[in-house]
Design a protein around this motif. Structure first.
Motif, PDB file in Angstrom:
ATOM      1  N   ASP A   9      58.456  21.703  79.978  1.00 40.49           N
ATOM      2  CA  ASP A   9      57.435  20.661  79.856  1.00 40.49           C
ATOM      3  C   ASP A   9      57.805  19.415  80.650  1.00 40.49           C
ATOM      4  O   ASP A   9      57.006  18.481  80.752  1.00 40.49           O
ATOM      5  CB  ASP A   9      57.240  20.264  78.389  1.00 40.49           C
ATOM      6  CG  ASP A   9      56.675  21.383  77.549  1.00 40.49           C
ATOM      7  OD1 ASP A   9      57.162  21.572  76.414  1.00 40.49           O
ATOM      8  OD2 ASP A   9      55.737  22.074  78.014  1.00 40.49           O
ATOM      9  N   MET A  14      52.663  15.773  71.547  1.00 40.40           N
ATOM     10  CA  MET A  14      53.399  16.925  72.052  1.00 40.40           C
ATOM     11  C   MET A  14      54.538  17.242  71.096  1.00 40.40           C
ATOM     12  O   MET A  14      55.426  16.418  70.875  1.00 40.40           O
ATOM     13  CB  MET A  14      53.945  16.642  73.447  1.00 40.40           C
ATOM     14  CG  MET A  14      52.880  16.238  74.450  1.00 40.40           C
ATOM     15  SD  MET A  14      53.513  16.122  76.133  1.00 40.40           S
ATOM     16  CE  MET A  14      54.656  14.759  75.954  1.00 40.40           C
ATOM     17  N   VAL A  43      62.582  16.770  79.135  1.00 37.16           N
ATOM     18  CA  VAL A  43      63.061  17.522  77.974  1.00 37.16           C
ATOM     19  C   VAL A  43      64.356  18.210  78.376  1.00 37.16           C
ATOM     20  O   VAL A  43      64.363  19.110  79.206  1.00 37.16           O
ATOM     21  CB  VAL A  43      62.023  18.544  77.496  1.00 37.16           C
ATOM     22  CG1 VAL A  43      62.511  19.222  76.213  1.00 37.16           C
ATOM     23  CG2 VAL A  43      60.674  17.884  77.283  1.00 37.16           C
ATOM     24  N   LEU A  86      58.741  20.493  72.083  1.00 38.18           N
ATOM     25  CA  LEU A  86      58.851  20.370  73.528  1.00 38.18           C
ATOM     26  C   LEU A  86      59.927  21.290  74.086  1.00 38.18           C
ATOM     27  O   LEU A  86      60.965  21.531  73.439  1.00 38.18           O
ATOM     28  CB  LEU A  86      59.128  18.923  73.909  1.00 38.18           C
ATOM     29  CG  LEU A  86      57.890  18.020  73.853  1.00 38.18           C
ATOM     30  CD1 LEU A  86      58.291  16.555  73.787  1.00 38.18           C
ATOM     31  CD2 LEU A  86      56.992  18.280  75.054  1.00 38.18           C
ATOM     32  N   SER A 129      59.562  15.748  69.860  1.00 37.43           N
ATOM     33  CA  SER A 129      58.149  15.384  69.995  1.00 37.43           C
ATOM     34  C   SER A 129      57.998  14.065  70.742  1.00 37.43           C
ATOM     35  O   SER A 129      58.895  13.213  70.717  1.00 37.43           O
ATOM     36  CB  SER A 129      57.512  15.226  68.607  1.00 37.43           C
ATOM     37  OG  SER A 129      57.533  16.428  67.884  1.00 37.43           O
TER      38      SER A 129
END
Length: 122
Positions: free
Chosen positions: A89, A82, A120, A85, A17
């Motif tokens: 992303d 967010m 990510v 993930l 996150s």
């Protein structure tokens, strides 16, 4: 004139996150729509989430259920939480603001920040 500054980007593993923040200085009106957009290398800028002056929100399909947009009008701040993930992303994330609202349409936003990178990867 309105200046927007993003923060909170970084590198995370899949499933992790991040919370992006955008601080506005200048003439930001609570009626303005604000949004988060992203652009990956070689791709066009796309809308992720937007919020209008009444707090109504709209999300890009892949962001639904994973991302949450919110704003703090007294602090002239915009956020994007967010979760979960994914590698897809990965992108530069931009904060935007403007007096009009028509959803996830970048051309309708007048003011833009410089962006914050989200990566990510495992």
């Amino acid at each position: 004139q309105l200046q927007l500054v993003e923060s909170g980007g970084g590198s995370v593993q899949p499933g992790g996150s991040l919370r992006l923040s955008c601080t506005a200085s200048g003439d930001l009106y609570s009626s303005y729509s604000m949004g988060w957009f992203r652009q990956a290398p070689g791709k066009e800028r796309e809308g992720v989430a937007v919020i209008d002056g009444d707090g109504n929100t709209e999300y890009e399909y892949s962001a639904k259920g994973r991302f949450t947009i919110s704003r703090d009008n007294p602090k002239n701040a915009l956020f994007l939480q967010m979760n979960s993930l994914k590698p897809e992303d990965t992108a530069m994330y931009y904060c935007a603001a403007g007096p009009f609202y028509s959803g996830l349409v970048a051309s309708d936003f007048t003011y833009w920040g410089q962006g914050t990178q989200v990566t990510v990867s495992s």
